[in-house]
Design a protein around this motif. Structure first.
Motif, mmCIF file in Angstrom:
data_model
loop_
_atom_site.group_PDB
_atom_site.id
_atom_site.type_symbol
_atom_site.label_atom_id
_atom_site.label_comp_id
_atom_site.label_asym_id
_atom_site.label_seq_id
_atom_site.Cartn_x
_atom_site.Cartn_y
_atom_site.Cartn_z
ATOM 1 N N UNK A 47 30.546 47.800 27.059
ATOM 2 C CA UNK A 47 29.682 47.285 25.893
ATOM 3 C C UNK A 47 30.123 46.489 24.982
ATOM 4 N N UNK A 48 29.769 45.106 24.528
ATOM 5 C CA UNK A 48 30.137 44.473 23.375
ATOM 6 C C UNK A 48 30.028 45.260 22.259
ATOM 7 N N UNK A 49 30.662 44.672 21.170
ATOM 8 C CA UNK A 49 30.579 45.691 19.646
ATOM 9 C C UNK A 49 29.238 45.446 19.410
ATOM 10 N N UNK A 50 28.395 44.313 19.533
ATOM 11 C CA UNK A 50 27.186 44.236 19.131
ATOM 12 C C UNK A 50 26.218 45.057 19.940
ATOM 13 N N UNK A 51 26.328 45.335 21.173
ATOM 14 C CA UNK A 51 25.694 46.102 22.099
ATOM 15 C C UNK A 51 25.644 47.696 21.703
ATOM 16 N N UNK A 52 26.795 47.986 21.242
ATOM 17 C CA UNK A 52 27.230 49.468 21.210
ATOM 18 C C UNK A 52 26.428 49.790 19.636
ATOM 19 N N UNK A 53 26.977 48.843 18.668
ATOM 20 C CA UNK A 53 26.176 49.141 17.390
ATOM 21 C C UNK A 53 24.717 49.150 17.378
ATOM 22 N N UNK A 54 24.118 48.247 18.116
ATOM 23 C CA UNK A 54 22.537 48.325 17.965
ATOM 24 C C UNK A 54 22.133 49.439 19.026
ATOM 25 N N UNK A 55 22.712 50.019 19.822
ATOM 26 C CA UNK A 55 22.495 50.951 20.378
ATOM 27 C C UNK A 55 22.439 52.372 19.493
ATOM 28 N N UNK A 56 23.832 52.451 18.804
ATOM 29 C CA UNK A 56 24.015 53.501 18.050
ATOM 30 C C UNK A 56 23.043 53.660 16.832
ATOM 31 N N UNK A 57 22.689 52.292 16.536
ATOM 32 C CA UNK A 57 21.647 52.320 15.292
ATOM 33 C C UNK A 57 20.353 52.753 15.694
ATOM 34 N N UNK A 58 19.906 52.667 17.070
ATOM 35 C CA UNK A 58 18.595 52.814 17.326
ATOM 36 C C UNK A 58 18.652 54.357 17.526
ATOM 37 N N UNK A 59 19.463 55.011 18.149
ATOM 38 C CA UNK A 59 19.900 56.564 18.273
ATOM 39 C C UNK A 59 19.929 57.193 16.920
ATOM 40 N N UNK A 60 20.843 56.686 15.950
ATOM 41 C CA UNK A 60 20.627 57.150 14.551
ATOM 42 C C UNK A 60 19.211 57.340 14.063
ATOM 43 N N UNK A 61 18.625 56.088 14.256
ATOM 44 C CA UNK A 61 17.208 56.031 13.641
ATOM 45 C C UNK A 61 16.203 57.193 14.152
ATOM 46 N N UNK A 62 16.358 57.383 15.449
ATOM 47 C CA UNK A 62 15.791 58.421 16.281
ATOM 48 C C UNK A 62 15.942 59.865 15.745
ATOM 49 N N UNK A 63 17.252 60.002 15.727
ATOM 50 C CA UNK A 63 17.497 61.592 15.094
ATOM 51 C C UNK A 63 17.134 61.586 13.852
#
Length: 517
Positions: free
Chosen positions: A46-62
């Motif tokens: 994954x690119x840095x942008x893809x990784x950070x976007x996914x991580x941000x979504x997961x963090x918001x859900x948690x």
């Protein structure tokens, strides 16, 4: 002395400035992220942008779930769990005589309950559950009939298929036949009969143990009566609380409460059958709104119309039939106005992302857990084991509102007579295939009619008809059973039922899943 102190303070100041300068340099120079690989991609994909976007979504859900659910346990443990139903009043002022009483009290106490909790209690409640209190396949009082009960040839074909897999895997000497939800034991009886016959013909030895995953005490007794010699092989319980006996063919039979009781042993080939098992697992219902996914829950209100879609019928319902007690339900589905802990479930799969607003879906989280257990029992290294899933459901589609009641061989509302009506749903075969494909080789799903013909059901039926040449009525029964199993019209099983096989990674295509040459 003052000069010494001044020099010391000056020295400290210089050291501090140097250390601070080094710290600033380190802060301005981003450290190498251990998750980024040499190719510059995170985790190599994954690119840095893809990784950070996914991580941000997961963090918001948690973060969202943490605010809704308090406690020090894993949040995921709440998904799909049965609500804590109220205990009976010890004074006896509140009587619970059936599931209707229990649901009414529960909903009054805790509010609407999840659809999966409703289904689970209806089917497996220890005192009032459909499967735990009766034999649903009884020829006189049962509510439905399955393929093995229609014709023994069905089980014979499954037994032949397992024999071909045993051959394909070079005749492993130790075999464990495992069936999830074995009903009366009819399918296992026919499978053993045909499998043992072919083993004897090739002159090979096979130590076959039978594991039946069955929670119902009533059905366990029925299985024992059919598979074992009642006079000489008693139904016993070992020191660990597991029931066991010996089959008519000398195989050890063990009854297990759940899939967790199945042991995985080296050099043992686990051959697993799940016939009409997944369709009886509880599902959760969801509807997509402008504000996201909302869970469908079960409410008690005789004054509100049932939101479950009308079941298909070939005839219009008359005014007299509309007054039938089977159509008057005390419970109905309603949409939760706010998010529930389970509302996150549809967001975890990309299959649901593009569905339009007002879409309604069913998700069976328990099916995934059972499937993963089955996959774990395969041995990819030694190339041992197989799973055969047989059920009715959808392929390349998403189950929407398939929950149905089955009562006296008719479809009825799933919200009548809780505990006295069988409940079933369409199996999401696409989900099962996609999940298991990451860990093993998958084949199918294919239509039941095609699978049976490829295994040779036509040849076997021809044999039986010729064998009964002096009995035209018996010939007709054999032929009609064959048509019901293989035809693809609305009244037959040949198309709506599917076969899905899971084998160790790299396995060649098994019999039944490709067109014959």
């Amino acid at each position: 002395m003052f000069s010494n102190i001044l020099r010391h303070r000056t020295s400290l100041s210089v050291s501090y400035r140097r250390a601070l300068s080094r710290s600033v340099i380190r802060l301005n120079t981003p450290p190498k992220d251990p998750k980024a690989h040499e190719n510059g991609l995170y985790y190599g994909q994954f690119t840095k942008e893809e990784y950070e976007n996914a991580a941000n979504v997961v963090k918001q859900q948690i973060d969202k779930l943490e605010n809704e659910i308090k406690g020090d346990f894993n949040i995921r443990e709440n998904l799909g769990k049965v609500p804590q139903f109220p205990q009976r009043d010890p004074s006896g002022s509140t009587k619970v005589n059936n599931l209707t009483d229990l649901f009414i009290q529960t909903i009054k106490t805790t509010g609407p309950i999840s659809l999966s909790a409703y289904i689970r209690q209806c089917l497996t409640h220890p005192d009032f559950g459909y499967y735990t209190t009766r034999n649903p396949l009884d020829l006189r009082s049962g509510d439905f009939i399955t393929s093995p009960e229609i014709s023994s040839v069905f089980g014979e074909m499954v037994g032949i298929w397992l024999f071909t897999i045993w051959q394909q895997q070079n005749y492993p000497p130790s075999i464990r036949l495992i069936e999830f939800g074995p009903g009366r034991g009819t399918l296992m009886y026919d499978v053993l009969k045909s499998f043992n016959l072919f083993v004897k013909k090739v002159g090979k030895k096979a130590d076959v143990e039978i594991n039946l995953v069955e929670a119902s005490k009533v059905l366990r007794r029925e299985q024992w009566k059919l598979l074992c010699d009642e006079a000489n092989t008693p139904f016993e319980t070992d020191a660990n609380g597991f029931d066991f006996s010996t089959s008519q063919w000398g195989n050890t039979i063990r009854w297990l409460d759940t899939e967790k009781d199945i042991k995985k042993e080296n050099d043992v080939a686990n051959y697993i059958i799940a016939h009409e098992f997944f369709d009886a697992l509880p599902v959760k219902g969801f509807k997509k709104t402008d504000n996201g996914w909302r869970e469908l829950v079960v409410e008690h209100s005789s004054s509100v119309n049932n939101t479950q879609p009308k079941l298909p019928s070939n005839e219009s319902v008359s005014s007299e039939e509309s007054k039938d007690a089977l159509l008057n339900t005390e419970f109905h589905l309603t949409l939760s106005p706010k998010e529930t802990p389970s509302s996150i479930i549809p967001t975890l799969s990309s299959r649901f992302n593009d569905l339009p607003v007002d879409s309604r879906i069913e998700i069976c989280t328990e099916a995934e857990l059972y499937l993963m257990k089955m996959v774990q029992l395969l041995d990819n290294i030694k190339q041992l084991g197989a799973v055969l899933i047989i059920d009715y459901g959808v392929v390349d589609a998403i189950p929407e509102s398939s929950l149905r009641g089955i009562y006296k061989h008719n479809f009825v509302s799933p919200f009548i007579k809780p505990g006295d009506v069988d409940l079933s749903v369409d199996v999401d075969f696409t989900n099962l295939q996609q999940l298991s494909a990451r860990f093993c080789s998958t084949f199918g799903p294919v239509d039941q009619g095609d699978w049976l013909h490829r295994l040779g059901i036509g040849h076997r039926i021809d044999q039986l008809i010729k064998k009964n040449s002096d009995y035209p009525e018996e010939q007709d029964k054999i032929y009609q059973s064959y048509r019901r199993l293989t035809d693809k019209d609305e009244k037959s099983m040949g198309k709506v039922y599917k076969f899905l096989a899971l084998l160790p990674s790299g396995s060649k295509e098994p019999a039944g899943f490709s067109d014959p040459l």
